[in-house]
Design an enzyme around this catalytic site. Structure first.
Site, PDB file in Angstrom:
ATOM      1  N   GLU A   1     -14.820  23.699 -17.151  1.00 17.56           N
ATOM      2  CA  GLU A   1     -15.132  22.600 -17.900  1.00 17.56           C
ATOM      3  C   GLU A   1     -16.052  21.626 -17.434  1.00 17.56           C
ATOM      4  O   GLU A   1     -15.941  21.087 -16.261  1.00 17.56           O
ATOM      5  CB  GLU A   1     -13.844  21.566 -17.941  1.00 17.56           C
ATOM      6  CG  GLU A   1     -13.650  20.911 -19.137  1.00 17.56           C
ATOM      7  CD  GLU A   1     -14.064  21.291 -20.532  1.00 17.56           C
ATOM      8  OE1 GLU A   1     -13.889  22.531 -20.751  1.00 17.56           O
ATOM      9  OE2 GLU A   1     -14.886  20.505 -21.199  1.00 17.56           O
ATOM     10  N   SER A   2     -17.120  21.596 -17.887  1.00 18.68           N
ATOM     11  CA  SER A   2     -18.305  20.707 -17.641  1.00 18.68           C
ATOM     12  C   SER A   2     -18.083  19.334 -17.161  1.00 18.68           C
ATOM     13  O   SER A   2     -18.443  18.661 -16.229  1.00 18.68           O
ATOM     14  CB  SER A   2     -19.616  20.915 -18.373  1.00 18.68           C
ATOM     15  OG  SER A   2     -19.226  20.536 -19.712  1.00 18.68           O
TER      16      SER A   2
ATOM     17  N   CYS B   1     -22.315  29.570 -18.327  1.00 16.99           N
ATOM     18  CA  CYS B   1     -21.365  28.718 -19.227  1.00 16.99           C
ATOM     19  C   CYS B   1     -21.368  27.258 -18.859  1.00 16.99           C
ATOM     20  O   CYS B   1     -22.262  26.401 -18.874  1.00 16.99           O
ATOM     21  CB  CYS B   1     -19.864  29.355 -19.330  1.00 16.99           C
ATOM     22  SG  CYS B   1     -19.270  28.830 -20.680  1.00 16.99           S
TER      23      CYS B   1
ATOM     24  N   ARG C   1     -22.692  22.265 -26.389  1.00 21.42           N
ATOM     25  CA  ARG C   1     -21.388  22.876 -26.004  1.00 21.42           C
ATOM     26  C   ARG C   1     -20.671  23.343 -27.123  1.00 21.42           C
ATOM     27  O   ARG C   1     -20.746  22.936 -28.183  1.00 21.42           O
ATOM     28  CB  ARG C   1     -20.795  21.613 -25.484  1.00 21.42           C
ATOM     29  CG  ARG C   1     -21.308  21.166 -24.115  1.00 21.42           C
ATOM     30  CD  ARG C   1     -20.537  19.826 -23.485  1.00 21.42           C
ATOM     31  NE  ARG C   1     -19.172  20.172 -22.932  1.00 21.42           N
ATOM     32  CZ  ARG C   1     -17.862  19.383 -23.065  1.00 21.42           C
ATOM     33  NH1 ARG C   1     -18.246  18.282 -23.199  1.00 21.42           N
ATOM     34  NH2 ARG C   1     -16.912  19.829 -22.737  1.00 21.42           N
TER      35      ARG C   1
ATOM     36  N   ARG D   1     -15.631  29.625 -25.364  1.00 26.02           N
ATOM     37  CA  ARG D   1     -16.234  28.052 -25.629  1.00 26.02           C
ATOM     38  C   ARG D   1     -17.514  27.996 -25.174  1.00 26.02           C
ATOM     39  O   ARG D   1     -17.716  27.010 -24.614  1.00 26.02           O
ATOM     40  CB  ARG D   1     -15.089  27.322 -25.330  1.00 26.02           C
ATOM     41  CG  ARG D   1     -13.510  27.579 -26.243  1.00 26.02           C
ATOM     42  CD  ARG D   1     -12.637  26.613 -25.562  1.00 26.02           C
ATOM     43  NE  ARG D   1     -12.817  25.646 -24.772  1.00 26.02           N
ATOM     44  CZ  ARG D   1     -13.005  24.083 -25.552  1.00 26.02           C
ATOM     45  NH1 ARG D   1     -13.103  24.090 -26.782  1.00 26.02           N
ATOM     46  NH2 ARG D   1     -13.413  23.299 -24.865  1.00 26.02           N
TER      47      ARG D   1
ATOM     48  N   HIS E   1     -20.122  35.057 -19.532  1.00 30.19           N
ATOM     49  CA  HIS E   1     -19.674  35.394 -18.324  1.00 30.19           C
ATOM     50  C   HIS E   1     -19.931  36.638 -17.643  1.00 30.19           C
ATOM     51  O   HIS E   1     -18.801  37.516 -17.797  1.00 30.19           O
ATOM     52  CB  HIS E   1     -18.125  34.967 -18.264  1.00 30.19           C
ATOM     53  CG  HIS E   1     -17.957  33.534 -18.499  1.00 30.19           C
ATOM     54  ND1 HIS E   1     -17.437  32.702 -17.666  1.00 30.19           N
ATOM     55  CD2 HIS E   1     -17.577  32.994 -19.741  1.00 30.19           C
ATOM     56  CE1 HIS E   1     -17.488  31.428 -18.163  1.00 30.19           C
ATOM     57  NE2 HIS E   1     -17.403  31.638 -19.560  1.00 30.19           N
TER      58      HIS E   1
ATOM     59  N   GLU F   1     -19.315  37.636 -14.633  1.00 29.62           N
ATOM     60  CA  GLU F   1     -18.456  37.907 -13.620  1.00 29.62           C
ATOM     61  C   GLU F   1     -16.943  38.259 -14.276  1.00 29.62           C
ATOM     62  O   GLU F   1     -16.212  38.791 -13.401  1.00 29.62           O
ATOM     63  CB  GLU F   1     -18.376  36.720 -12.869  1.00 29.62           C
ATOM     64  CG  GLU F   1     -17.608  35.277 -13.446  1.00 29.62           C
ATOM     65  CD  GLU F   1     -18.101  34.560 -14.593  1.00 29.62           C
ATOM     66  OE1 GLU F   1     -19.184  34.946 -14.918  1.00 29.62           O
ATOM     67  OE2 GLU F   1     -17.552  33.811 -15.222  1.00 29.62           O
TER      68      GLU F   1
HETATM   69  N1  GLN Z   1     -16.587  24.673 -23.228  1.00 32.77           N
HETATM   70  C1  GLN Z   1     -17.041  24.498 -21.800  1.00 32.77           C
HETATM   71  C2  GLN Z   1     -17.768  23.027 -21.424  1.00 32.77           C
HETATM   72  O1  GLN Z   1     -18.164  22.453 -22.425  1.00 32.77           O
HETATM   73  C3  GLN Z   1     -17.647  25.591 -21.043  1.00 32.77           C
HETATM   74  C4  GLN Z   1     -16.691  26.831 -21.215  1.00 32.77           C
HETATM   75  C5  GLN Z   1     -16.954  27.879 -19.932  1.00 32.77           C
HETATM   76  O2  GLN Z   1     -17.402  27.330 -19.021  1.00 32.77           O
HETATM   77  N2  GLN Z   1     -16.388  28.886 -20.397  1.00 32.77           N
HETATM   78  O3  GLN Z   1     -17.852  22.869 -20.351  1.00 32.77           O
END
Ligand code: GLN
Length: 187
Positions: A48-49, A79, A106, A134, A169, A171
């Protein structure tokens, strides 16, 4: 070569495991003194940024890391990692590291398509599995940015000389080719 994995929140363990699988020495970065280990490359995981952005400041990692990134430390952001590196984030007042000349949006795939798995073409690699959670997309990029992959017309991977970002992702799949690309062509 040793790679530092930012381990404040999110999917850092999967990145460490992928590096272990390739036999690449790696260590977790949780506090500013961890940077003294002198990484040759950095991975910023998904997560989550907003949370990672806050923790970067709380731990005192933000400014030393930004300096290292801006002076050429090779970095791979997946991400949320891509969001943290972007110069601009659509609908948000301010970016984080502001190190890479991309503008990102995002959660760009909407609620219905929040998470999905597909196969897409990655430049110089070919078809690879892509897992999106997401995920953001790249809406605009500067002239020094090369787009490496698009899905349904959405730009989902890019690089410049020292930075590689993916909205998906790598990974989370058994395919290690994007990580190998980072190690061979960016680090
Ligand atoms: N939705 C997340 C964000 O806005 C990013 C999602 C993720 O890293 N898988 O930070």
């Amino acid at each position: 070569m040793k790679i530092g994995v930012l381990a404040l929140q999110g999917g850092f363990a999967e990145h460490s495991r992928a590096l272990d699988t390739l036999g690449i020495p790696n260590f977790e970065i949780r506090k500013a003194t961890d940077l003294n280990k002198g990484p040759d490359g950095l991975i910023i995981p998904g997560g989550e940024s907003t949370v990672m952005g806050r923790l970067l400041h709380e731990t005192g990692l933000f400014f030393p890391l930004k300096k290292m990134i801006d002076t050429g430390l090779p970095v791979f952001g997946t991400c949320a990692g891509m969001i943290l590196l972007a110069r601009q984030i659509t609908h948000e007042p301010k970016p984080y590291f502001c190190s890479m000349d991309i503008s990102v949006k995002r959660n760009a795939f909407g609620r219905q398509m929040g998470s999905f798995h597909t196969t897409g073409e990655f430049l110089e690699i070919g078809d690879i599995p892509m897992t999106f959670i997401r995920a953001p997309i790249i809406e605009m990029e500067g002239p020094d940015i090369q787009i490496l992959a698009s899905v349904d017309g959405n730009k989902v991977a890019a690089r410049n000389k020292t930075m590689l970002v993916t909205a998906f992702h790598p990974e989370l799949t058994a395919n290690l080719q994007v990580l190998q690309y980072f190690l061979a062509k960016v680090v």
